[in-house]
Write a protein that holds these residues in place. Structure first.
Motif, PDB file in Angstrom:
ATOM      1  N   TRP A  29      49.638  17.077 -35.248  1.00  0.00           N
ATOM      2  CA  TRP A  29      48.252  17.932 -35.269  1.00  0.00           C
ATOM      3  C   TRP A  29      49.010  19.204 -36.396  1.00  0.00           C
ATOM      4  O   TRP A  29      48.164  19.347 -37.576  1.00  0.00           O
ATOM      5  N   ARG A  30      50.663  19.457 -36.808  1.00  0.00           N
ATOM      6  CA  ARG A  30      51.319  20.156 -38.070  1.00  0.00           C
ATOM      7  C   ARG A  30      51.269  19.285 -38.330  1.00  0.00           C
ATOM      8  O   ARG A  30      50.962  19.671 -40.111  1.00  0.00           O
ATOM      9  N   TRP A  31      51.463  18.029 -38.521  1.00  0.00           N
ATOM     10  CA  TRP A  31      52.472  16.977 -39.729  1.00  0.00           C
ATOM     11  C   TRP A  31      50.529  16.593 -40.815  1.00  0.00           C
ATOM     12  O   TRP A  31      51.289  16.899 -41.866  1.00  0.00           O
ATOM     13  N   ILE A  32      49.714  16.339 -40.004  1.00  0.00           N
ATOM     14  CA  ILE A  32      48.652  15.544 -40.985  1.00  0.00           C
ATOM     15  C   ILE A  32      47.470  16.331 -41.441  1.00  0.00           C
ATOM     16  O   ILE A  32      47.243  16.933 -40.473  1.00  0.00           O
ATOM     17  N   LYS A  33      47.389  16.812 -42.586  1.00  0.00           N
ATOM     18  CA  LYS A  33      46.273  18.086 -42.997  1.00  0.00           C
ATOM     19  C   LYS A  33      44.757  17.723 -42.910  1.00  0.00           C
ATOM     20  O   LYS A  33      44.784  18.818 -42.335  1.00  0.00           O
ATOM     21  N   ASP A  34      44.550  16.964 -43.388  1.00  0.00           N
ATOM     22  CA  ASP A  34      43.453  16.453 -43.651  1.00  0.00           C
ATOM     23  C   ASP A  34      42.741  16.577 -41.709  1.00  0.00           C
ATOM     24  O   ASP A  34      43.360  15.987 -40.776  1.00  0.00           O
ATOM     25  N   ILE A  35      42.201  17.841 -41.299  1.00  0.00           N
ATOM     26  CA  ILE A  35      41.478  18.119 -40.285  1.00  0.00           C
ATOM     27  C   ILE A  35      40.762  16.713 -39.590  1.00  0.00           C
ATOM     28  O   ILE A  35      40.542  17.006 -38.478  1.00  0.00           O
ATOM     29  N   HIS A  36      39.901  15.897 -39.844  1.00  0.00           N
ATOM     30  CA  HIS A  36      39.339  15.148 -39.461  1.00  0.00           C
ATOM     31  C   HIS A  36      40.811  13.509 -39.305  1.00  0.00           C
ATOM     32  O   HIS A  36      39.776  13.273 -37.987  1.00  0.00           O
TER      33      HIS A  36
END
Length: 262
Positions: A29-36
Motif C-alpha cells: 500500500w505504501r510502495w505502489i503509488k497508483d491508487i488503482h
C-alpha cells in the motif's frame, strides 16, 4: 507468544503469520503509488488461492517474504544500513531467502557505488545479524543445527525430505534413475552446471536495469530453477513463486501507469 496468552488465552504460530501478512499488505500500500494498482495488488495478494490457502494452513513463506520485501522497500528509500539489518532477519527466517543474497548485494553495490564505506557497513550488519541469531544454536548443538538446516533438505541425513512434487527429481524417479524417494542424489551437480550461467545472466540484468522489481524478478527466476532441480518442487513452492512474480507484475504496471501520467 506472551501477547497471545495474555489476550486470548492461547498461542498459535499463525498469529505471527497474520502479523506478517498485514505487514506485507501495508508495504504494498505504501510502495505502489497508483491508487488503482495499489488496490488491485492488495486484493490479489491477500486473496490469491496460491497464497492464502498456505497462509491459513500455517506455512512460513509469508513470514520469510515479509522480511525480504520490507528490506527491499527500506532499501528503495535509500536507507541501506537499516535495510541490511532487516535483510539479515530475512536470511535467518528461512533458507528460501538465501538465493536472494547475490541479487540484493549486487543492487546494493550499484546504489552505493559512491559510498563504499556505507556499503561495507551494510554488508557487515547483515552478517552480524545472521551470526548473532545462528551462534546460540551452533553453541547448543552444532551437528543438530547443520543436520536440520542443511542436510535434511538435501537428503544427507536419516529421514531426509523425500523426492516429491513436479520437478526434475520426479522425472528421474519415474525413469528409474532414483530408486527410492529417500535416497541421496547429487542434485547440486545439475543446479551448479545449469544454475551458474543463469545466475550470472540475472546478475548482469540487475546491473543493466538496477530496480527493485529486477531484483525480485531475478530472485524469483533463480529460485524457480533451483527448486525445480532440487529434491522437491511442491504446490507451496509454486504458490510462493507466484507471489514474487505477482508483486513484480504489479510494480511493472504501476511504473507504466505513473510514467504515463507524469
Amino acid at each position: 507468544y506472551v501477547l497471545g496468552i495474555k489476550l486470548f488465552g492461547f498461542f498459535d504460530a499463525r498469529m505471527a503469520l497474520l502479523f506478517c501478512m498485514i505487514g506485507l499488505l501495508l508495504i504494498l500500500w505504501r510502495w505502489i503509488k497508483d491508487i488503482h494498482v495499489r488496490r488491485l495488488s492488495v486484493v490479489l495478494v491477500s486473496l490469491s488461492p496460491s497464497i492464502f490457502d498456505y497462509f491459513i494452513e500455517g506455512r512460513s513463506d509469508v513470514f520469510a517474504f515479509f522480511w525480504l520485501l520490507l528490506s527491499l522497500y527500506i532499501l528503495s528509500l535509500k536507507k541501506p544500513v537499516i535495510a541490511s539489518l532487516v535483510f539479515g532477519l530475512a536470511i535467518m527466517s528461512k533458507q528460501t531467502i538465501w538465493l536472494a543474497v547475490p541479487f540484493y548485494f549486487m543492487y546494493l553495490y550499484i546504489q552505493e557505488v559512491r559510498q563504499r564505506s556505507r556499503m561495507w557497513l551494510s554488508v557487515a550488519i547483515t552478517c552480524l545479524v545472521a551470526f548473532i541469531l545462528t551462534f546460540p544454536f551452533l553453541w547448543w548443538d552444532r551437528q543438530a543445527f547443520i543436520d536440520r538446516v542443511f542436510l535434511y533438505l538435501t537428503g544427507g541425513t536419516i529421514g531426509s525430505y523425500p523426492v516429491s512434487g513436479y520437478g526434475f527429481s520426479m522425472i528421474l524417479y519415474n525413469a528409474g534413475i532414483i530408486k527410492n524417494i529417500h535416497d541421496l542424489y547429487p542434485f547440486y551437480v545439475y543446479q551448479g552446471v545449469f544454475g551458474l550461467p543463469l545466475l550470472l545472466l540475472l546478475l548482469y540484468w540487475v546491473v543493466k536495469i538496477p530496480k527493485i522489481s529486477t531484483v525480485l524478478f531475478s530472485y524469483g527466476t533463480f529460485l524457480y530453477f533451483f527448486w525445480y532441480m532440487s529434491r522437491y518442487f511442491n504446490n507451496s513452492h509454486i504458490g510462493y513463486i507466484s507471489l514474487i512474480f505477482l508483486i513484480v507484475a504489479m510494480q511493472f504496471i504501476n511504473d507504466r501507469v505513473v510514467k504515463k501520467y507524469e
